[in-house]
Scaffold this active site. Sequence first.
Site, mmCIF file in Angstrom:
data_model
loop_
_atom_site.group_PDB
_atom_site.id
_atom_site.type_symbol
_atom_site.label_atom_id
_atom_site.label_comp_id
_atom_site.label_asym_id
_atom_site.label_seq_id
_atom_site.Cartn_x
_atom_site.Cartn_y
_atom_site.Cartn_z
ATOM 1 N N CYS A 15 -132.031 -36.422 -15.304
ATOM 2 C CA CYS A 15 -131.487 -35.397 -14.042
ATOM 3 C C CYS A 15 -132.342 -34.832 -13.162
ATOM 4 O O CYS A 15 -133.153 -35.361 -13.126
ATOM 5 C CB CYS A 15 -130.735 -33.827 -14.751
ATOM 6 S SG CYS A 15 -131.881 -33.297 -15.657
ATOM 7 N N ASN A 18 -135.315 -32.343 -16.174
ATOM 8 C CA ASN A 18 -135.129 -32.619 -17.076
ATOM 9 C C ASN A 18 -135.014 -30.727 -18.489
ATOM 10 O O ASN A 18 -135.778 -31.207 -19.550
ATOM 11 C CB ASN A 18 -136.605 -33.835 -17.592
ATOM 12 C CG ASN A 18 -136.527 -34.225 -18.956
ATOM 13 O OD1 ASN A 18 -137.182 -34.279 -19.597
ATOM 14 N ND2 ASN A 18 -135.169 -34.358 -19.586
ATOM 15 N N CYS A 20 -132.003 -29.176 -18.582
ATOM 16 C CA CYS A 20 -130.347 -28.570 -19.101
ATOM 17 C C CYS A 20 -129.621 -29.570 -19.207
ATOM 18 O O CYS A 20 -129.904 -30.084 -20.492
ATOM 19 C CB CYS A 20 -130.307 -27.541 -17.358
ATOM 20 S SG CYS A 20 -131.038 -26.782 -16.967
ATOM 21 N N ARG A 21 -129.277 -30.986 -17.905
ATOM 22 C CA ARG A 21 -128.914 -31.509 -17.995
ATOM 23 C C ARG A 21 -128.409 -32.809 -18.628
ATOM 24 O O ARG A 21 -128.442 -32.939 -19.735
ATOM 25 C CB ARG A 21 -127.697 -32.314 -16.982
ATOM 26 C CG ARG A 21 -127.548 -31.141 -16.269
ATOM 27 C CD ARG A 21 -126.993 -31.118 -14.927
ATOM 28 N NE ARG A 21 -128.176 -31.613 -14.435
ATOM 29 C CZ ARG A 21 -128.282 -31.768 -13.052
ATOM 30 N NH1 ARG A 21 -127.323 -32.192 -11.837
ATOM 31 N NH2 ARG A 21 -129.184 -31.588 -11.987
ATOM 32 N N SER A 22 -130.058 -33.501 -18.705
ATOM 33 C CA SER A 22 -130.336 -34.600 -19.678
ATOM 34 C C SER A 22 -130.918 -35.219 -20.719
ATOM 35 O O SER A 22 -130.287 -35.352 -21.555
ATOM 36 C CB SER A 22 -131.540 -36.105 -18.515
ATOM 37 O OG SER A 22 -132.523 -35.044 -18.435
ATOM 38 N N ASP A 132 -125.097 -29.112 -11.555
ATOM 39 C CA ASP A 132 -126.985 -28.278 -11.702
ATOM 40 C C ASP A 132 -126.039 -27.171 -12.651
ATOM 41 O O ASP A 132 -125.381 -26.326 -11.672
ATOM 42 C CB ASP A 132 -127.269 -28.252 -10.447
ATOM 43 C CG ASP A 132 -127.950 -27.987 -11.185
ATOM 44 O OD1 ASP A 132 -129.231 -27.100 -11.937
ATOM 45 O OD2 ASP A 132 -129.405 -27.506 -10.281
#
Length: 162
Positions: A15, A18, A20-22, A132
């Site tokens: 993401c 690095n 939150c999402r990934s 995001d």
Amino acid sequence: MQPPLISPRRVLFVCLGNICRSPAAEIIFRQQVEDAGLSGEFEIDSAGTISHHEGSPPDSRMSETLLRKGYTVSGQARRISAQDLEKFDLIVTMDESNHTDVMGIDHTGAHHGKIRTLVSFCREHDDLRVPDPYYGGQIGFNHVISLLEDGCAGILDSLKSK
Ligand code: 4NP
């Protein structure tokens, strides 16, 4: 129609930051792989396209949401490198921006075929991206996790059938 994957076992989630999402995708996929009794078969990691948060643990709001859902949270942010494109068999991006950025690191295009979007593996959601959640509220974090659980299950099923 996406081309079939060629026996990937090293999976990298990417993401922007690095945090939150990934990292959440890495944690969720690792749990699903463990639940399937396949931990020994996979190497799973995550990275960001920017270095701003390098060394930081996952965002506290993401961590709390994951913990509430029963996941174990760990991880330290790092930036993706050109070597990651060589090393990993499947590189999974969260939105169009990080997809374009990762494709851009692959100057020769040699690895383009293994760079895929998370949503392309979703079977229950038809979202175009993993949004995001950084500047949004709690609903955003819950939705991200729901998308990631769907996409990660799709990835695992696609790899199990190889
Ligand atoms: P991520 O979220 O890409 O899912 O880790 C973000 C983290 C940090 C920023 C933006 C998004 N930021 O602007 O610093």
